[in-house]
Write a protein that holds these residues in place. Structure first.
Motif, PDB file in Angstrom:
ATOM      1  N   VAL A  98       0.856  -1.192   0.000  1.00 24.66           N
ATOM      2  CA  VAL A  98       0.000   0.000   0.000  1.00 24.66           C
ATOM      3  C   VAL A  98       0.887   1.236   0.000  1.00 24.66           C
ATOM      4  O   VAL A  98       1.728   1.401   0.893  1.00 24.66           O
ATOM      5  CB  VAL A  98      -0.913   0.030   1.242  1.00 24.66           C
ATOM      6  CG1 VAL A  98      -1.766   1.301   1.243  1.00 24.66           C
ATOM      7  CG2 VAL A  98      -1.795  -1.213   1.295  1.00 24.66           C
ATOM      8  N   THR A  99       0.688   2.114  -0.979  1.00 23.87           N
ATOM      9  CA  THR A  99       1.383   3.392  -0.967  1.00 23.87           C
ATOM     10  C   THR A  99       0.445   4.462  -1.500  1.00 23.87           C
ATOM     11  O   THR A  99      -0.633   4.192  -2.006  1.00 23.87           O
ATOM     12  CB  THR A  99       2.699   3.339  -1.771  1.00 23.87           C
ATOM     13  OG1 THR A  99       3.506   4.470  -1.425  1.00 23.87           O
ATOM     14  CG2 THR A  99       2.447   3.337  -3.274  1.00 23.87           C
TER      15      THR A  99
ATOM     16  N   LEU B 269       4.175   1.158   2.542  1.00 22.89           N
ATOM     17  CA  LEU B 269       5.490   1.638   2.112  1.00 22.89           C
ATOM     18  C   LEU B 269       5.423   3.113   1.736  1.00 22.89           C
ATOM     19  O   LEU B 269       4.539   3.536   0.977  1.00 22.89           O
ATOM     20  CB  LEU B 269       6.014   0.835   0.921  1.00 22.89           C
ATOM     21  CG  LEU B 269       6.359  -0.636   1.190  1.00 22.89           C
ATOM     22  CD1 LEU B 269       6.926  -1.281  -0.070  1.00 22.89           C
ATOM     23  CD2 LEU B 269       7.339  -0.766   2.351  1.00 22.89           C
ATOM     24  N   SER B 270       6.366   3.868   2.262  1.00 19.70           N
ATOM     25  CA  SER B 270       6.497   5.276   1.899  1.00 19.70           C
ATOM     26  C   SER B 270       7.264   5.406   0.588  1.00 19.70           C
ATOM     27  O   SER B 270       7.884   4.455   0.097  1.00 19.70           O
ATOM     28  CB  SER B 270       7.250   6.022   3.003  1.00 19.70           C
ATOM     29  OG  SER B 270       8.610   5.603   3.042  1.00 19.70           O
ATOM     30  N   SER B 271       7.250   6.596   0.043  1.00 18.25           N
ATOM     31  CA  SER B 271       8.029   6.850  -1.176  1.00 18.25           C
ATOM     32  C   SER B 271       9.515   6.667  -0.909  1.00 18.25           C
ATOM     33  O   SER B 271      10.263   6.209  -1.782  1.00 18.25           O
ATOM     34  CB  SER B 271       7.752   8.265  -1.683  1.00 18.25           C
ATOM     35  OG  SER B 271       8.090   9.236  -0.698  1.00 18.25           O
ATOM     36  N   PHE B 272       9.972   7.007   0.307  1.00 15.66           N
ATOM     37  CA  PHE B 272      11.382   6.808   0.656  1.00 15.66           C
ATOM     38  C   PHE B 272      11.744   5.326   0.564  1.00 15.66           C
ATOM     39  O   PHE B 272      12.772   4.943  -0.012  1.00 15.66           O
ATOM     40  CB  PHE B 272      11.673   7.269   2.086  1.00 15.66           C
ATOM     41  CG  PHE B 272      11.252   8.670   2.418  1.00 15.66           C
ATOM     42  CD1 PHE B 272      11.147   9.653   1.448  1.00 15.66           C
ATOM     43  CD2 PHE B 272      10.969   9.015   3.721  1.00 15.66           C
ATOM     44  CE1 PHE B 272      10.784  10.950   1.768  1.00 15.66           C
ATOM     45  CE2 PHE B 272      10.607  10.303   4.066  1.00 15.66           C
ATOM     46  CZ  PHE B 272      10.503  11.267   3.092  1.00 15.66           C
TER      47      PHE B 272
ATOM     48  N   LYS C  38       6.744   6.027  -6.174  1.00 18.79           N
ATOM     49  CA  LYS C  38       5.456   5.394  -5.891  1.00 18.79           C
ATOM     50  C   LYS C  38       5.158   4.266  -6.879  1.00 18.79           C
ATOM     51  O   LYS C  38       4.534   3.253  -6.525  1.00 18.79           O
ATOM     52  CB  LYS C  38       4.334   6.444  -5.951  1.00 18.79           C
ATOM     53  CG  LYS C  38       4.374   7.480  -4.845  1.00 18.79           C
ATOM     54  CD  LYS C  38       4.123   6.867  -3.488  1.00 18.79           C
ATOM     55  CE  LYS C  38       3.961   7.908  -2.407  1.00 18.79           C
ATOM     56  NZ  LYS C  38       3.836   7.305  -1.053  1.00 18.79           N
ATOM     57  N   LEU C  39       5.602   4.413  -8.109  1.00 17.87           N
ATOM     58  CA  LEU C  39       5.351   3.389  -9.123  1.00 17.87           C
ATOM     59  C   LEU C  39       6.005   2.060  -8.777  1.00 17.87           C
ATOM     60  O   LEU C  39       5.677   1.033  -9.385  1.00 17.87           O
ATOM     61  CB  LEU C  39       5.826   3.880 -10.494  1.00 17.87           C
ATOM     62  CG  LEU C  39       4.895   4.884 -11.185  1.00 17.87           C
ATOM     63  CD1 LEU C  39       5.612   5.586 -12.322  1.00 17.87           C
ATOM     64  CD2 LEU C  39       3.635   4.176 -11.691  1.00 17.87           C
ATOM     65  N   GLY C  40       6.897   2.039  -7.814  1.00 17.23           N
ATOM     66  CA  GLY C  40       7.472   0.781  -7.364  1.00 17.23           C
ATOM     67  C   GLY C  40       6.444  -0.184  -6.799  1.00 17.23           C
ATOM     68  O   GLY C  40       6.710  -1.385  -6.686  1.00 17.23           O
TER      69      GLY C  40
END
Length: 518
Positions: free
Chosen positions: A128-129, A180-183, A219-221
């Motif tokens: 989830v992001t 998951l964060s963008s970092f 984020k696309l990860g």
């Protein structure tokens, strides 16, 4: 075991950051046979790392060792495992890259360890992001999985490190609900989840990423595995289908869903992505109520349905889910005024949902904007504002936006700076507390807000919050709400958003006990 992990046996590994995520990497790295060194500027955190079996080195000392030739000590390490707080251009990581030392995030290490079955058979990851709603969606998903009888755990950015979830002895989790964060995604290029969702995307952490495109790329990860899910009502997220690397990409919407989507039909949530038209839950069973809660519920349902969770479990899980603290949580009513804690609204996009959910609001805001702009937010919510109380480093930026888009709204600045300066667009606040001439406010564009400065030099976060709540109470009338929705991060004045929320609740309790809220 993969070759990459085998090479760590007997090798030196540097862990950058001795916080929760950094410390969580120590035992797994030792289990792989690595010799672990942790670096940080916090001596207490380093002491905890020693207790876990790691060597330590103070960060500035390590940087001094590598200063001359941009490599030096770095070449002694086979790998750097970085905590999410280190941006790509951090001196330590720049020097590691210059010395050709691989850099993994803690999530990358977690993924590789899980895929190598170091702690048992591979788990299914549901990722989830998004800019907002990650924690609520993750907890909804976890509740759905539990209702389906699936052994699961909520982990990642939500608090429990993924590595701790993998190593837990009490109960194995077969499915990981991973926030998951963008970092974290930036430093985890290998992750390929069973399903992943991008809830929404708005300006956030642009200082860390260096711009919105890099933020989107991170984020696309989440859309690299079997199933990708997109929030179609969000302008940016909804337009990312062509950039998804998932085998199957579906979406969710608050409207009636087309084929390949989840959405709402009348008073029920409907799945037309993984079924012809399956009813999943009643709108009335979703908490929190309102558009944001329903969007999160649809996202959680999509991830669950992607791994064949039945409709009944989705319904039961969403009905059982309860809102976590500091997420639009009522903390009390004083003299007919409702006080709402949405300290988790750490960016403008998140604050917008809370502000638009109420008709008359005194807004408590401010903190670290992290490069995000607030003009669009203020323009959207201006008709609902009956007052604003601002605190924190970037309070001046919000004051400037209020001057441009909400003229006439009474504004109070709680100024804790010894020199009276707060961040503003190109200028500091003047001695009278008004935005400086370089603030970007259009001259002669209309009346300026009734702005008043309350000086509290040296006040810490909780003390400043007590002042803010008292000032907000003075601006509110019965039937109004006083809403803490900071639109900014908390670390300029508080340990975290939770302490900020607790300080707000304590100030409301004090207000209630004083008997003089007005």
């Amino acid at each position: 075991m993969t070759d990459e992990l085998q090479r760590l046996h007997g090798a030196r590994v540097l862990v950058a950051g001795a916080g929760i995520s950094g410390r969580a990497t120590i035992r797994p790295l030792l289990d792989l046979g690595a010799r672990v060194t942790v670096t940080d500027r916090n001596p207490d955190a380093l002491a905890h790392s020693v207790e876990l079996g790691a060597d330590t080195i103070e960060l500035d000392a390590l940087l001094d060792d590598t200063a001359d030739d941009n490599s030096g000590t770095m070449r002694e390490f086979a790998l750097v495992v970085t905590s999410p707080g280190f941006p790509p251009d951090a001196p330590l990581l720049s020097r590691a890259a210059g010395a050709a030392v691989p850099i993994w995030g803690d999530i990358e290490l977690s993924w590789r360890i899980d895929q190598a079955e170091i702690y048992g058979p591979v788990r299914r990851w549901l990722v989830v992001t998004g800019t907002n709603g990650k924690t609520t969606t993750t907890m909804m998903l976890h509740a759905i999985l539990e209702s389906a009888g699936i052994s699961s755990v909520a982990c990642g950015n939500i608090g429990l490190p993924v590595l701790d979830a993998l190593r837990r002895d009490d109960r194995r989790a077969d499915v990981l609900a991973v926030e998951l964060s963008s970092f974290q995604l930036h430093w985890a290029p290998s992750v390929r989840p069973a399903a992943g969702v991008i809830l929404n995307i708005a300006e956030d952490h642009l200082d860390w990423h260096g711009g919105i495109e890099n933020y989107i790329d991170a984020k696309l990860g989440a859309l690299t595995g079997a199933v990708g899910v997109l929030g179609l009502d969000d302008q940016i997220a909804g337009g990312l289908r062509d950039r998804s690397q998932s085998v199957l990409t579906v979406g969710f919407t608050l409207g009636y869903p087309d084929a390949g989507q989840l959405g709402i039909s009348g008073d029920v949530l409907v799945d037309r992505a993984f079924a012809d038209s399956a009813v999943l839950a009643s709108v009335a069973d979703v908490t929190p109520a309102g558009p944001a809660g329903l969007s999160d519920a649809l996202a959680a349902a999509a991830l669950a349905r992607a791994i064949d969770v039945p409709e009944a479990a989705v319904h039961d899980g969403l009905r059982r889910h309860q809102v976590g603290p500091h997420r639009a949580a009522p903390v009390g009513t004083v003299a007919g005024v409702d006080y709402i804690d949405d300290s988790k609204a750490t960016n403008p996009h998140a604050a917008r949902s809370s502000l638009l959910a109420r008709d008359a609001v005194v807004w408590i805001a401010g903190g670290l904007l992290k490069g995000a702009r607030v003009d669009d937010l203020v323009a959207d919510v201006a008709p609902r504002l009956t007052g604003a109380v601002l605190l924190g480093r970037d309070a001046g930026l919000i004051a400037d936006a209020l001057a441009r888009h909400a003229p006439g709204v009474p504004v109070v600045l709680v100024d804790t700076r010894d020199d009276g300066a707060m961040s503003s667009e190109g200028s500091e606040l003047g001695q009278d507390g008004e935005p400086g001439q370089g603030s970007g406010a259009k001259q002669g564009s209309g009346p300026t807000p009734e702005l008043r400065r309350v000086s509290a030099p040296g006040a810490d976060g909780p003390a400043a919050m007590r002042i803010a709540v008292r000032e907000a109470a003075a601006l509110a009338s019965p039937g109004h709400a006083v809403l803490l929705a900071p639109a900014a991060a908390s670390l300029d004045m508080f340990a975290d958003y939770a302490q900020r929320g607790r300080s707000f609740a304590a100030a409301v309790d004090e207000l209630r006990g004083s008997g003089t809220p007005r």
